[in-house]
Structures are given as structure tokens and as C-alpha cells.
Design a protein around this motif. Structure first.
Motif, short mmCIF file in Angstrom:
data_model
loop_
_atom_site.label_atom_id
_atom_site.label_comp_id
_atom_site.label_asym_id
_atom_site.label_seq_id
_atom_site.Cartn_x
_atom_site.Cartn_y
_atom_site.Cartn_z
N ARG A 288 14.49 -4.65 21.68
CA ARG A 288 13.40 -4.67 22.67
C ARG A 288 12.25 -3.78 22.22
O ARG A 288 11.08 -4.15 22.32
CB ARG A 288 13.90 -4.24 24.05
N LEU A 289 12.58 -2.60 21.71
CA LEU A 289 11.54 -1.70 21.22
C LEU A 289 10.76 -2.34 20.07
O LEU A 289 9.54 -2.21 19.98
CB LEU A 289 12.16 -0.36 20.76
N ALA A 290 11.46 -3.06 19.19
CA ALA A 290 10.80 -3.74 18.08
C ALA A 290 9.80 -4.76 18.60
O ALA A 290 8.68 -4.85 18.10
CB ALA A 290 11.84 -4.40 17.17
N VAL B 26 16.13 11.26 20.58
CA VAL B 26 16.08 11.75 21.96
C VAL B 26 14.86 12.64 22.15
O VAL B 26 14.58 13.49 21.31
CB VAL B 26 17.37 12.54 22.31
N LEU B 27 14.15 12.44 23.24
CA LEU B 27 13.02 13.30 23.60
C LEU B 27 13.50 14.26 24.67
O LEU B 27 13.76 13.86 25.80
CB LEU B 27 11.85 12.45 24.11
N THR C 299 4.44 6.49 19.21
CA THR C 299 5.75 7.14 19.19
C THR C 299 6.81 6.25 19.84
O THR C 299 6.56 5.61 20.86
CB THR C 299 5.71 8.49 19.91
N VAL C 300 7.99 6.23 19.23
CA VAL C 300 9.14 5.48 19.73
C VAL C 300 10.29 6.45 19.91
O VAL C 300 10.61 7.21 19.00
CB VAL C 300 9.56 4.37 18.74
N TYR D 112 6.83 4.12 23.44
CA TYR D 112 7.90 3.15 23.62
C TYR D 112 9.21 3.90 23.83
O TYR D 112 9.56 4.76 23.03
CB TYR D 112 8.03 2.25 22.38
N VAL D 113 9.93 3.56 24.90
CA VAL D 113 11.16 4.27 25.27
C VAL D 113 12.28 3.26 25.50
O VAL D 113 12.11 2.29 26.25
CB VAL D 113 10.96 5.11 26.55
#
Length: 166
Positions: A19-21, A97-98, A121-122, A138-139
Motif C-alpha cells: 500500500r505504501l508503494a 518506526v517513528l 518520508t515513509v 506515508y505511514v
């Protein structure tokens, strides 16, 4: 699992990466190329997975790179990338992880010093407890946790990934 709560299993992580891609591609499809840079060590793993997923869905030229942070002197951090310079490049910075935002903030310094065209940023998992003024574009998953809780991205001996909460 030793007092840990499983948040994402391997299959769920792979689905989040896919999904992030798609999200990254949707916002960069007009570009000819992008440079995906993972923050060593675990961000490098997520970046590799993201590059694989992007290659499956797009015709973008994707260059991979990694950054090894020097927390005391972020401008001296080592960026290993296939591109000689990030000047004028569209850069996607990736981490697992953020937590506080410190690592992500420090990683932007050496990249911005090279004058990229864009920096996005991802993050696979965002804890929503930032002490620094940075957020992910993007998370994969966002969790409201307490300050005492810790998210961890791990890979087991079978090569399967997981995200757990301590």
C-alpha cells in the motif's frame, strides 16, 4: 512473545508495504526516477521491501541507498547511494518506526545538504509521540501509545517480519 503484543505480522507488513508503494507511486508517477534511502539498520530492510514493491507496480527508475547516521554530527552521516549526488533528485527517506522523530529529523540533514528536488518520508509504524517537528508523508500504521511503550520491528530466523509493542 515475552510480554510483547503483536501489532503486525509478516503478511500484514507485506500488505502495508504494498500500500505504501502505491501511495509513493501515485505521488511520484510523473517523475522519471526516485532515490529510496533507508535509515540503517531496520529502515534499510523496510526500504528494500518498498523498492521491491515499487518495482512490481511501476516503471520508475528506482535507485536504492542507505544512510548511517552520525547523531552527534548529522552533516557527517554516511549516505551510500547509487547516485553520485542527490542534487535535483526525488528522495524517499524510509525508516521502520517513528518514535520521537529525532532519527528521522537527523537523517534529513545530510540529504538536504545535497539539495534534492524533493524529500518525502515513509514510516512503517508511527507512535504519535513526536518531540521533534517532523512527520511522515506515508505511514503504514499509526498507533496512539503511552510514552512508556515501545514499538519494535524485528525479523525472525525464518526471515519473517513483525511489529510488536512492549
Amino acid at each position: 512473545m515475552n510480554g510483547k503484543t503483536l501489532i503486525l505480522n509478516h503478511e500484514e507488513i507485506i500488505q502495508k508495504i504494498k500500500r505504501l508503494a502505491w501511495e509513493v507511486y501515485e505521488n511520484n508517477y510523473q517523475r522519471d526516477a526516485i532515490v529510496v534511502i533507508g535509515i540503517k539498520e531496520r529502515g534499510k530492510v523496510v526500504a528494500d521491501l518498498l523498492c521491491e514493491a515499487l518495482a512490481d507496480i511501476s516503471k520508475l527508475k528506482i535507485s536504492k541507498g542507505y544512510i548511517e547516521l552520525n547523531a552527534d554530527h548529522p552533516q557527517d552521516s554516511i549516505i551510500e547511494a547509487h547516485e553520485e549526488s542527490l542534487k535535483g533528485q526525488s528522495v524517499i527517506l524510509v525508516d521502520d518506526v517513528l518514535n520521537s522523530g529525532r532519527t528521522l529529523m537527523l537523517a534529513t540533514v545530510p540529504i538536504l545538504l545535497q539539495s534534492p528536488l524533493a524529500l518525502q518520508t515513509v514510516i512503517l509504524a508511527d507512535r504519535d509521540h513526536k518531540r521533534f517537528a517532523i512527520s511522515a508523508d506515508y505511514v503504514g500504521i499509526s498507533l496512539a501509545t503511552t510514552l512508556q511503550e515501545h514499538l519494535s520491528f524485528t525479523q525472525n530466523e525464518k526471515g519473517e517480519f513483525s511489529v510488536s509493542l512492549d
